[in-house]
Design a protein around this motif. Structure first.
Motif, mmCIF file in Angstrom:
data_model
loop_
_atom_site.group_PDB
_atom_site.id
_atom_site.type_symbol
_atom_site.label_atom_id
_atom_site.label_comp_id
_atom_site.label_asym_id
_atom_site.label_seq_id
_atom_site.Cartn_x
_atom_site.Cartn_y
_atom_site.Cartn_z
ATOM 1 N N SER A 236 0.846 -1.193 0.000
ATOM 2 C CA SER A 236 0.000 0.000 0.000
ATOM 3 C C SER A 236 0.882 1.243 0.000
ATOM 4 O O SER A 236 2.072 1.197 0.330
ATOM 5 N N LYS A 314 -2.023 10.755 -0.475
ATOM 6 C CA LYS A 314 -3.077 11.515 -1.149
ATOM 7 C C LYS A 314 -4.279 10.619 -1.412
ATOM 8 O O LYS A 314 -4.158 9.586 -2.072
ATOM 9 N N LEU A 315 -5.425 11.007 -0.897
ATOM 10 C CA LEU A 315 -6.651 10.227 -1.032
ATOM 11 C C LEU A 315 -7.642 10.998 -1.893
ATOM 12 O O LEU A 315 -8.227 12.000 -1.446
ATOM 13 N N ASP A 316 -7.842 10.527 -3.130
ATOM 14 C CA ASP A 316 -8.661 11.241 -4.110
ATOM 15 C C ASP A 316 -8.208 12.703 -4.150
ATOM 16 O O ASP A 316 -7.014 12.977 -4.093
ATOM 17 N N HIS A 320 -5.188 14.929 2.220
ATOM 18 C CA HIS A 320 -3.755 14.682 2.222
ATOM 19 C C HIS A 320 -3.370 14.311 3.646
ATOM 20 O O HIS A 320 -3.549 15.107 4.569
ATOM 21 N N LYS A 332 -5.844 0.358 7.266
ATOM 22 C CA LYS A 332 -6.598 0.467 6.031
ATOM 23 C C LYS A 332 -7.697 -0.589 5.990
ATOM 24 O O LYS A 332 -7.520 -1.707 6.465
ATOM 25 N N ASN A 341 -12.697 2.506 -0.051
ATOM 26 C CA ASN A 341 -11.614 2.249 0.888
ATOM 27 C C ASN A 341 -11.634 3.286 2.002
ATOM 28 O O ASN A 341 -12.157 4.393 1.836
ATOM 29 N N TYR A 343 -9.106 4.736 5.631
ATOM 30 C CA TYR A 343 -7.985 4.639 6.549
ATOM 31 C C TYR A 343 -8.461 5.050 7.935
ATOM 32 O O TYR A 343 -9.204 6.021 8.080
#
Length: 351
Positions: A236, A314-316, A320, A332, A341, A343
């Motif tokens: 990941s 960075k998530l989508d 951040h 996760k 998904n 976190y």
């Protein structure tokens, strides 16, 4: 470390080098620059030398044949060190040679300065050095001056900004048999046409000192984590960040690098270690550059590499997440209802 508090400018010659492919020519001065006044001398010392105070990378002049004498810059520089009275003649040869290798259409014409310095300090040792500098970028400056009724304005075009050295190198009179010690600046044209300065003109090879060894291992490991791991393991992005953080922390905490110790403490997985060692070997073969298994760690190199080690998840386009350590506090998962998904972050206090 390079400093010039005790340095003096012994000789200086200025020529102009054009672009051969643009049907431009070179113009050689008939004699070196006469003795300068104190103000102009200080300005030139600042222009030529101040950019090198933050330069830690060191190179050597070399030739692919293994015969250093076939490196033109090495030949002319050696002649100057051996017979300083022939300084100007050899500066002319350097200008002619630079013209010969200026064979890319985007290479800019400019003034070439060849300088002989006395008592430049390199890592605490006072040495003579030859500087080769090229100014390509010209700017326009405003001048404000008092008049009877107030102030007047004028301007000067095609002037040189002494705070912006375009290209340059310092060749120190030490380690001659290995190709001297060389420090390089190249601030313009960092694309394919720029290789002529380091590769075609100077023909440089990295010097295998502690700074470059530290920077090299960190660079190889970063490339392994970001580019290689995915092809062999399911990793990941959070795990990658954790691996990078561990490597930086290792280099910050240790004084000596040991490959076996580093592999166990940072990677900690036999398959991962084997993959990294294979990647390191492939790098050495491809670039013909050995990566030592043990060396003293350079703090300056660690500081520089830390800036390019990313710890951002960075998530989508919504989040951040900065991860600085303790991977076990990041979990996760996948939400079946939302089909997304997620976190989960564990912490004690909110700052």
């Amino acid at each position: 470390m390079i400093s010039f508090f005790e340095a003096s400018l012994a000789q200086l010659s200025i020529h102009r080098v054009g672009n051969k492919l643009q049907d431009e020519f070179y113009v050689l001065s008939e004699a070196p620059v006469p003795k300068l006044d104190e103000t102009l001398n200080k300005l030139l010392m600042q222009y030529f030398l101040s950019p090198y105070e933050k330069v830690n990378e060191r190179y050597r002049l070399h030739h692919s044949s293994g015969d250093l004498n076939l490196n033109e810059v090495y030949h002319f520089v050696s002649a100057i060190f051996e017979q300083p009275e022939n300084f100007h003649q050899n500066s002319e040869q350097l200008a002619k040679y630079l013209y010969d290798v200026s064979n890319h259409p985007k290479i800019k014409s400019g003034e070439l300065y060849v300088a002989l310095f006395k008592d430049l300090q390199l890592d605490g040792e006072l040495l003579d050095a030859i500087g080769i500098f090229k100014s390509e970028t010209k700017e326009t400056y405003l001048k404000v001056y008092p008049e009877q009724s107030g102030f007047g304005l004028s301007y000067e075009q095609e002037a040189i900004n002494i705070s912006k050295l375009d290209k340059g190198c310092l060749i120190f009179n030490t380690e001659k048999e290995q190709g001297y010690q060389v420090a390089v600046i190249d601030q313009t044209n960092r694309n394919t046409e720029a290789v002529y300065w380091k590769d075609d003109f100077l023909k440089l090879k990295i010097r295998n000192d502690n700074y470059n060894q530290t920077q090299q291992v960190l660079g190889v490991y970063k490339s392994f984590v970001t580019n290689k791991l995915d092809s062999e393991f399911e990793v990941s992005k959070a795990d990658k960040i954790d691996l990078l953080n561990k490597s930086i922390n290792y280099f910050k905490e240790k004084e000596q690098f040991d490959l076996e110790e580093f592999s166990k403490e940072v990677i900690g997985n036999e398959q991962g270690i084997a993959s990294f060692l294979d990647y390191k070997k492939s790098f050495e073969e491809e670039f013909e550059t050995p990566v030592d298994d043990s060396f003293a760690i350079s703090d300056a190199a660690v500081k520089k590499q830390s800036r390019v080690y990313k710890s951002i998840l960075k998530l989508d386009k919504n989040f951040h997440v900065y991860i600085h350590g303790r991977k076990e506090l990041v979990e996760k998962g996948f939400d079946d209802d939302k089909g997304m998904n997620f976190y989960k972050l564990y912490f004690k206090e909110e700052a």
